[in-house]
Enzyme design. Structure first.
Site, mmCIF file in Angstrom:
data_model
loop_
_atom_site.group_PDB
_atom_site.id
_atom_site.type_symbol
_atom_site.label_atom_id
_atom_site.label_comp_id
_atom_site.label_asym_id
_atom_site.label_seq_id
_atom_site.Cartn_x
_atom_site.Cartn_y
_atom_site.Cartn_z
ATOM 1 N N ASP A 189 3.268 -11.578 14.301
ATOM 2 C CA ASP A 189 3.169 -10.124 14.097
ATOM 3 C C ASP A 189 2.888 -9.416 15.421
ATOM 4 O O ASP A 189 3.343 -8.298 15.657
ATOM 5 C CB ASP A 189 2.037 -9.786 13.109
ATOM 6 N N LYS B 16 -2.192 -15.682 4.277
ATOM 7 C CA LYS B 16 -2.178 -15.749 5.749
ATOM 8 C C LYS B 16 -3.459 -16.324 6.361
ATOM 9 O O LYS B 16 -3.410 -16.934 7.420
ATOM 10 C CB LYS B 16 -1.931 -14.359 6.340
HETATM 11 P P1 NAP Z 1 -5.371 -4.446 4.541
HETATM 12 O O1 NAP Z 1 -5.948 -5.596 5.265
HETATM 13 O O2 NAP Z 1 -5.582 -4.324 3.072
HETATM 14 O O3 NAP Z 1 -5.949 -3.102 5.255
HETATM 15 C C1 NAP Z 1 -5.658 -1.834 4.728
HETATM 16 C C2 NAP Z 1 -6.180 -0.755 5.685
HETATM 17 O O4 NAP Z 1 -5.763 0.517 5.146
HETATM 18 C C3 NAP Z 1 -7.707 -0.683 5.810
HETATM 19 O O5 NAP Z 1 -8.038 -0.302 7.119
HETATM 20 C C4 NAP Z 1 -8.066 0.430 4.809
HETATM 21 O O6 NAP Z 1 -9.270 1.109 5.115
HETATM 22 C C5 NAP Z 1 -6.899 1.372 5.014
HETATM 23 N N1 NAP Z 1 -6.670 2.288 3.886
HETATM 24 C C6 NAP Z 1 -6.148 1.973 2.674
HETATM 25 N N2 NAP Z 1 -6.062 3.093 1.911
HETATM 26 C C7 NAP Z 1 -6.542 4.115 2.668
HETATM 27 C C8 NAP Z 1 -6.709 5.515 2.448
HETATM 28 N N3 NAP Z 1 -6.374 6.087 1.275
HETATM 29 N N4 NAP Z 1 -7.224 6.269 3.445
HETATM 30 C C9 NAP Z 1 -7.565 5.721 4.640
HETATM 31 N N5 NAP Z 1 -7.430 4.398 4.912
HETATM 32 C C10 NAP Z 1 -6.926 3.611 3.930
HETATM 33 O O7 NAP Z 1 -3.783 -4.350 4.742
HETATM 34 P P2 NAP Z 1 -2.918 -4.929 5.980
HETATM 35 O O8 NAP Z 1 -2.557 -6.334 5.718
HETATM 36 O O9 NAP Z 1 -3.635 -4.585 7.232
HETATM 37 O O10 NAP Z 1 -1.552 -4.084 5.834
HETATM 38 C C11 NAP Z 1 -1.527 -2.673 6.015
HETATM 39 C C12 NAP Z 1 -0.100 -2.166 5.870
HETATM 40 O O11 NAP Z 1 0.727 -2.691 6.896
HETATM 41 C C13 NAP Z 1 0.590 -2.575 4.554
HETATM 42 O O12 NAP Z 1 1.261 -1.443 4.057
HETATM 43 C C14 NAP Z 1 1.568 -3.646 4.976
HETATM 44 O O13 NAP Z 1 2.716 -3.699 4.147
HETATM 45 C C15 NAP Z 1 1.959 -3.180 6.361
HETATM 46 N N6 NAP Z 1 2.430 -4.264 7.258
HETATM 47 C C16 NAP Z 1 3.637 -4.117 7.878
HETATM 48 C C17 NAP Z 1 4.092 -5.104 8.731
HETATM 49 C C18 NAP Z 1 5.445 -4.958 9.412
HETATM 50 O O14 NAP Z 1 6.013 -5.974 9.831
HETATM 51 N N7 NAP Z 1 5.966 -3.759 9.569
HETATM 52 C C19 NAP Z 1 3.314 -6.246 8.989
HETATM 53 C C20 NAP Z 1 2.073 -6.360 8.358
HETATM 54 C C21 NAP Z 1 1.640 -5.353 7.485
HETATM 55 P P3 NAP Z 1 -10.691 0.562 4.566
HETATM 56 O O15 NAP Z 1 -11.117 -0.510 5.511
HETATM 57 O O16 NAP Z 1 -11.557 1.745 4.606
HETATM 58 O O17 NAP Z 1 -10.441 0.050 3.172
#
Ligand code: NAP
Length: 275
Positions: free
Chosen positions: A106, A70
């Protein structure tokens, strides 16, 4: 391209087999009787540039871009819309007039998904966003654009602080989030907590404002532990499938010149695929 030839779109990612987008766009193509296709392309990062250029040159109308491409795909775009530029990620490509246009849908996906519960009153909303990763950026921008007061809480505090500065939001440390629960109107989980039922965290929502709307963008499972806790606390919950469905609408419109319906039937069709 041959006149009236079937239009071809795609989703490119690595890995890609888990994606629901081919099923969703295939459903809409069939429902609307459009002679078109939408295929999944698994592409390792080192081949991204070459593959996207080739798709643009071989008659595709555009496609979606997912993890891990992305951000990197922005370098290949000739033009990028303002929201995608601010978010720093493109999830939708349109190939037109020998140019590659990049969008981020998004933001639309998230805002449309919470619309039924937002009583058109977003500017007066007090929103708490859990997470400061890629997905949080589009949600924070969408809510800020709509006038909401946004506070970011993240496990890694520095990331919350950086995002808050960039988007004009507030931030607090992870262990202080409970202090805000009584006064928030909208609580959003954008972290990967609870994805595939793993990495769960015990949320205590006993002091959460009962009128708050709580949404999780994780949709595997549809009802995460986060949402279950909020529901048990008496709050209205919205799962993340709607965001996926709504983010797909603008791309489909641009590629196939038709407006697909984000219906309950489609939701049920996709939900069945998760089982
Ligand atoms: P990302 O950039 O990897 O960010 C992950 C986030 O989760 C960070 O803020 C991280 O905190 C936090 N995190 C991970 N494990 C944690 C834990 N055990 N305790 C507390 N915080 C934790 O991922 P992303 O791209 O933002 O995506 C996040 C989620 O959204 C994914 O599951 C994805 O599938 C979903 N999503 C859904 C849609 C939809 O259309 N519904 C669209 C996009 C994404 P740190 O900064 O401290 O590491």
């Amino acid at each position: 391209m041959k006149k009236n030839a079937a239009k071809k779109a795609f989703i490119i990612g690595h890995p890609i087999s888990h994606s629901l987008s081919p099923a969703m766009h295939g459903y809409w193509l069939e429902e609307l009787g459009i002679d078109g296709s939408y295929e999944a392309i698994n592409c390792p990062p080192e081949y991204l540039h070459k593959t996207v250029k080739k798709l643009a040159e071989t008659g595709y109308v555009g496609g979606n871009v997912t993890i891990p491409h992305k951000e990197k795909v922005m370098m290949i775009c000739d033009e990028i819309d303002e929201n995608a530029r601010k978010i720093g990620a493109v999830n939708t490509l349109v190939f037109e007039d020998k140019k590659i246009y990049g969008y981020n849908t998004d933001i639309i996906g998230f805002m449309e998904n919470i619309k039924p519960a937002s009583d058109k009153n977003i500017p007066h909303k007090n929103a708490l966003i859990l997470g400061a990763g890629g997905a949080a950026r589009s949600i924070i921008l969408g809510l800020k654009n709509s006038g909401a007061k946004v506070t970011i809480v993240n496990r890694t505090l520095e990331k919350a602080e950086k995002l808050a500065k960039e988007f004009g939001a507030e931030f607090i440390s992870w262990d202080k989030q409970k202090e805000l629960y009584p006064q928030i109107d909208l609580l959003v989980n954008t972290t990967s907590i609870g994805m595939k039922g793993e990495n769960n965290y015990k949320f205590d929502f006993s002091t959460l404002n009962k009128n708050a709307v709580v949404t999780d963008i994780v949709y595997t499972p549809l009802k995460t532990e986060f949402l279950k806790s909020a529901e048990n606390a008496g709050c209205r919950i919205i799962d993340g499938m709607g965001m996926l469905i709504h983010q797909g609408v603008p791309g489909f419109e641009k590629w196939f010149d038709a407006t697909p319906e984000p219906s309950q039937k489609l939701y049920d069709f996709l939900a069945a695929k998760l089982k």
